[in-house]
Design a protein around this motif. Sequence first.
Motif, PDB file in Angstrom:
ATOM      1  N   CYS A   1      48.056  30.433  41.094  1.00 20.03           N
ATOM      2  CA  CYS A   1      46.726  30.645  41.672  1.00 20.03           C
ATOM      3  C   CYS A   1      46.465  32.140  41.826  1.00 20.03           C
ATOM      4  O   CYS A   1      45.361  32.632  41.533  1.00 20.03           O
ATOM      5  N   GLY A   2      47.473  32.873  42.271  1.00 22.62           N
ATOM      6  CA  GLY A   2      47.353  34.324  42.395  1.00 22.62           C
ATOM      7  C   GLY A   2      47.137  34.999  41.059  1.00 22.62           C
ATOM      8  O   GLY A   2      46.305  35.909  40.926  1.00 22.62           O
ATOM      9  N   GLU A   3      47.871  34.551  40.034  1.00 23.47           N
ATOM     10  CA  GLU A   3      47.738  35.140  38.699  1.00 23.47           C
ATOM     11  C   GLU A   3      46.334  34.911  38.139  1.00 23.47           C
ATOM     12  O   GLU A   3      45.732  35.811  37.548  1.00 23.47           O
ATOM     13  N   ALA A   4      45.798  33.709  38.337  1.00 24.37           N
ATOM     14  CA  ALA A   4      44.446  33.406  37.846  1.00 24.37           C
ATOM     15  C   ALA A   4      43.416  34.279  38.559  1.00 24.37           C
ATOM     16  O   ALA A   4      42.508  34.827  37.928  1.00 24.37           O
ATOM     17  N   CYS A   5      43.569  34.432  39.875  1.00 26.08           N
ATOM     18  CA  CYS A   5      42.621  35.259  40.637  1.00 26.08           C
ATOM     19  C   CYS A   5      42.707  36.721  40.220  1.00 26.08           C
ATOM     20  O   CYS A   5      41.686  37.412  40.146  1.00 26.08           O
ATOM     21  N   LEU A   6      43.910  37.204  39.943  1.00 27.05           N
ATOM     22  CA  LEU A   6      44.071  38.593  39.506  1.00 27.05           C
ATOM     23  C   LEU A   6      43.349  38.822  38.187  1.00 27.05           C
ATOM     24  O   LEU A   6      42.668  39.840  38.011  1.00 27.05           O
ATOM     25  N   MET A   7      43.467  37.870  37.260  1.00 24.12           N
ATOM     26  CA  MET A   7      42.790  38.000  35.971  1.00 24.12           C
ATOM     27  C   MET A   7      41.277  37.877  36.122  1.00 24.12           C
ATOM     28  O   MET A   7      40.520  38.431  35.325  1.00 24.12           O
ATOM     29  N   MET A   8      40.826  37.140  37.145  1.00 21.37           N
ATOM     30  CA  MET A   8      39.389  37.007  37.414  1.00 21.37           C
ATOM     31  C   MET A   8      38.843  38.219  38.157  1.00 21.37           C
ATOM     32  O   MET A   8      37.666  38.275  38.485  1.00 21.37           O
ATOM     33  N   LYS A   9      39.722  39.173  38.457  1.00 14.62           N
ATOM     34  CA  LYS A   9      39.367  40.353  39.261  1.00 14.62           C
ATOM     35  C   LYS A   9      38.959  39.958  40.684  1.00 14.62           C
ATOM     36  O   LYS A   9      38.231  40.697  41.353  1.00 14.62           O
ATOM     37  N   ASN A  10      39.417  38.806  41.129  1.00 15.63           N
ATOM     38  CA  ASN A  10      39.198  38.395  42.510  1.00 15.63           C
ATOM     39  C   ASN A  10      40.412  38.867  43.310  1.00 15.63           C
ATOM     40  O   ASN A  10      41.304  38.094  43.652  1.00 15.63           O
ATOM     41  N   TYR A  11      40.443  40.176  43.596  1.00 14.81           N
ATOM     42  CA  TYR A  11      41.633  40.801  44.167  1.00 14.81           C
ATOM     43  C   TYR A  11      41.922  40.303  45.579  1.00 14.81           C
ATOM     44  O   TYR A  11      43.092  40.196  45.968  1.00 14.81           O
ATOM     45  N   ASP A  12      40.884  40.000  46.331  1.00 16.42           N
ATOM     46  CA  ASP A  12      41.077  39.522  47.693  1.00 16.42           C
ATOM     47  C   ASP A  12      41.810  38.180  47.693  1.00 16.42           C
ATOM     48  O   ASP A  12      42.803  37.998  48.409  1.00 16.42           O
ATOM     49  N   LYS A  13      41.347  37.232  46.873  1.00 18.70           N
ATOM     50  CA  LYS A  13      41.999  35.920  46.805  1.00 18.70           C
ATOM     51  C   LYS A  13      43.383  36.037  46.151  1.00 18.70           C
ATOM     52  O   LYS A  13      44.310  35.311  46.531  1.00 18.70           O
ATOM     53  N   ALA A  14      43.520  36.929  45.169  1.00 19.55           N
ATOM     54  CA  ALA A  14      44.831  37.120  44.534  1.00 19.55           C
ATOM     55  C   ALA A  14      45.847  37.578  45.569  1.00 19.55           C
ATOM     56  O   ALA A  14      46.972  37.056  45.639  1.00 19.55           O
ATOM     57  N   GLU A  15      45.447  38.535  46.401  1.00 14.90           N
ATOM     58  CA  GLU A  15      46.356  39.034  47.450  1.00 14.90           C
ATOM     59  C   GLU A  15      46.727  37.906  48.413  1.00 14.90           C
ATOM     60  O   GLU A  15      47.886  37.787  48.832  1.00 14.90           O
ATOM     61  N   TYR A  16      45.763  37.048  48.741  1.00 15.20           N
ATOM     62  CA  TYR A  16      46.046  35.918  49.640  1.00 15.20           C
ATOM     63  C   TYR A  16      47.093  34.982  49.031  1.00 15.20           C
ATOM     64  O   TYR A  16      48.069  34.613  49.697  1.00 15.20           O
TER      65      TYR A  16
END
Length: 654
Positions: free
Chosen positions: A68-83
């Motif tokens: 889930c973090g990897e997908a968010c990082l690729m989506m540039k959703n850095y806040d959710k990736a960090e979570y």
Amino acid sequence: MSNILKTLIISITLLTFSFQGYSQQKYAREYEREGDKSMNKQDYNQALDYYILGRKFVKKDLNLIYKCGEACLMMKNYDKAEYWYQKVLIENDTNNINEMFPYLYLHLAKASISNGNIIQAQSFLNTCLLDCNDINIRKEVKNELNKIDWIIDNDKEKLFLITNLGKNVNTETSQTASYILKDSILIFTTPEFKTKKDSEGKTYYTDIYNQIYFSFIDDYYYTPAKRLDWGKINKKKTNCSDLFFDTLTSTAYFTYTKTKNNKDLSQIYYSKQENNQWSKPKPFLPTMDKESNNTNPVIARKNNEAVMYFASDRKGGFGKMDLWYVDLNNEKAKPVNLGSTINTTGNEITPFYYNDDEELYFSSDTHYGFGGFDIFRSDGWLTRWTTPENLKKPINSSANDVYPFITDSDNEGYFTSNRPSENNVDNKTCCNDLYRFNSKAPQEPTIQIIKEKIKFNPAFDLPIALYFHNDSPDNGSDSKTTKASYEDCFKLYLTLANQYKANRTKGLDDSLANIEIKNVDEFIETKIKKNYNKLNDALEYVLEQLKNGKNVTIQIRGYSSSLYDILYNYNLSERRIVSVENYMRNWNNGQLKPYMDSLAEDNFHRLEVVHLAMGKLQSTSPNPDNIEAKRKSIYLEQSMEERRIEIKVVQIRN
């Protein structure tokens, strides 16, 4: 009931639970595989949906949480990736987390940097160095640490006005690649799409294709954007982007991106204007390479030379995407790499050449910057360049800043950024907007504006509660004083938001976790941020009173949660009060400091600050003996509420 029958019933029950567990795992793995397929297709939003669906069957699955973090990082959703990355650490019960996810700390640090959480990122990178043995990862970690040192040394903003181009141009999707024609027409890239809603009412975008649009410029106003109608440059079901118009030859250069075998490939095309007609778009053969991406064309001229600078990941480069040039005066010319001064092992993209000053502007994610892609400038021509100079803040940010277009060197230009904006709601860094920068410093506000800004009334706005993370400032100290400013404590709290969410959601299913996430967000917005703004309004009011010849007394009370003993918490409360006093001294370029240091006729300071340290005397939060329970109690809302100071009194002394 016989013992044999009891044994049989227990065995059947265990077998049923075992089968159910196997079934749950099977469904989770199936969704994970579908998510992996979507990741390979670069459909990261769909991948995240699959991974979250998988978690409904096996909620404590570190692999799914990490993905889930990897997908968010690729989506540039850095806040959710960090979570999600933080959640991997919190939910982990083993000691081999680095063996399971060797890139965890590195990717968590990158997400933190893109969120502006530099100190957090530094801590994650140092942890990675302690535990990780992979040479390549360690090399990348050390490079990120060097970047952080650079950020700390250069974290000062230049006097530039940054203007979002507004909703006539920017939408909830991404706008990129601005080009200004004849100082009056903005040409840029924006996606066209269809929308549909699923059974739960969630909106999905389909048939998404980038197209070229334009808007007329009237000073700082931009007319509603329209689709560019230049021949057949915009093609249905074809991604068209990065248009550059060469006025000398009346030729438009642009990029077509086509998908083949689930892989996007970009090539440069051109179309000429002759007798008010546009020729059929053709591939620009000097840059054509069917095995690589070639994009971001821009024409530059010097004396009798004419070249095209462009970005490509073709063989022979220094890294991933490099900047290249091709000689337009030689039909048989081959692309030439700009060299190692410009290009790195990472990505260099979106070149623009400002002919008047012979300067190359471009974006890089590897030259030292504030996070993601930053915009750089270098003087030179062809393969001889000066060391790239970062344009610094506020042009650059912790997000991705790309596509520079300069209209006046050092004074004005445009760029694209996915920094948080009002257009991005669910994912505050998901999408690009177009921005304009101007070096004209803001005018000094008039007295009328200053009076309008003062929004504080002691009768209605007290007390003001300011909140602190556990044991902040100066954790572990027995001192009653600190050099820290409340601004430092405030920023630290904001950087820890995802750590709070990950701890508050440990072991919960997603529906309950979402409630806890919402509670943390609400606490940050309505208490931490709102009261920080109220503090600044109060100081505006105090300054106005002091300027009018009045004297002011401010009473501040300090509180703590129940953790630790009475004496320690008393000193901690005192440090918290001092941090607010330090903030007041530095506030607004030190305007309050002279009043805090000078005496009035009543032998009190003109701005007197009275300390009342309460420690944990009024605390009702838990203070458990167990170390794990202590750690959990830090993130309880009750403890968060108690870790505060309160400005109780603002008294005007005549």
